[in-house]
Design a protein around this motif. Sequence first.
Motif, PDB file in Angstrom:
ATOM      1  N   ILE A  69     -22.085 -52.867 -79.444  1.00 47.77           N
ATOM      2  CA  ILE A  69     -20.493 -53.181 -78.838  1.00 47.77           C
ATOM      3  C   ILE A  69     -21.036 -53.239 -78.111  1.00 47.77           C
ATOM      4  O   ILE A  69     -21.609 -52.822 -76.786  1.00 47.77           O
ATOM      5  N   SER A  70     -20.593 -54.322 -77.032  1.00 50.70           N
ATOM      6  CA  SER A  70     -21.432 -54.916 -75.458  1.00 50.70           C
ATOM      7  C   SER A  70     -18.680 -54.692 -75.053  1.00 50.70           C
ATOM      8  O   SER A  70     -18.424 -55.585 -75.352  1.00 50.70           O
ATOM      9  N   ALA A  71     -18.939 -54.824 -73.854  1.00 50.94           N
ATOM     10  CA  ALA A  71     -17.681 -55.153 -72.989  1.00 50.94           C
ATOM     11  C   ALA A  71     -18.569 -55.336 -71.746  1.00 50.94           C
ATOM     12  O   ALA A  71     -18.826 -54.474 -70.840  1.00 50.94           O
ATOM     13  N   VAL A  72     -17.220 -56.638 -71.389  1.00 51.79           N
ATOM     14  CA  VAL A  72     -17.794 -56.944 -69.874  1.00 51.79           C
ATOM     15  C   VAL A  72     -17.004 -57.236 -69.088  1.00 51.79           C
ATOM     16  O   VAL A  72     -15.839 -57.702 -70.002  1.00 51.79           O
ATOM     17  N   HIS A  73     -16.301 -56.612 -67.835  1.00 57.70           N
ATOM     18  CA  HIS A  73     -15.291 -57.159 -66.936  1.00 57.70           C
ATOM     19  C   HIS A  73     -15.634 -56.948 -65.956  1.00 57.70           C
ATOM     20  O   HIS A  73     -16.572 -56.776 -64.741  1.00 57.70           O
ATOM     21  N   GLN A  74     -14.122 -58.457 -65.463  1.00 58.55           N
ATOM     22  CA  GLN A  74     -14.782 -58.960 -64.291  1.00 58.55           C
ATOM     23  C   GLN A  74     -13.078 -58.792 -63.451  1.00 58.55           C
ATOM     24  O   GLN A  74     -12.858 -59.657 -63.921  1.00 58.55           O
ATOM     25  N   ASP A  75     -13.693 -57.782 -61.995  1.00 58.44           N
ATOM     26  CA  ASP A  75     -12.521 -58.284 -61.086  1.00 58.44           C
ATOM     27  C   ASP A  75     -12.070 -58.544 -59.889  1.00 58.44           C
ATOM     28  O   ASP A  75     -13.060 -57.849 -59.564  1.00 58.44           O
ATOM     29  N   SER A  76     -11.420 -59.519 -59.513  1.00 59.97           N
ATOM     30  CA  SER A  76     -11.107 -59.917 -57.657  1.00 59.97           C
ATOM     31  C   SER A  76      -9.990 -59.723 -57.506  1.00 59.97           C
ATOM     32  O   SER A  76      -9.357 -60.248 -57.991  1.00 59.97           O
TER      33      SER A  76
END
Length: 139
Positions: A69-76
């Motif tokens: 299980i992989s999770a990637v989050h990017q926020d700017s």
Amino acid sequence: MLPFERSDSNVFDTFDNFARDFFRKSNADLPAFRTDIRDAGDSFLLEADLPGFNKEDISLDLKDGILTISAVHQDSSEEKDDKGSYIRRERRYGSFQRSFDVTGIDESGITAAYQNGVLTLTLPKARPVEPETHKIAIQ
């Protein structure tokens, strides 16, 4: 005989040692995200806490009996004044990954759902293969 430890420290070393031990025992040993696994009789239920992620941010991969299980989050976000100068600019990036051995699971029957920050996987147990028996005629 007990070992004797000699110390040439002073009272200020106590504070240094406290800070050093505090950060050494930080949450670096904790798993990437919390999971709960329950036995539901004919299947296992795996619940993974992934708050703040969108469904599109999560990836499930199955290879050689290992479920990852992989999770990637990017926020700017940016806020500028009238002149175009930054008042505030923030960036956030995070990625998490955990792997699970799914030996004894019917891999073709695994289902997944994501709701309110919780990923729920249903992992059906594989049915035991019973050896076939047959009679041999004597001639």
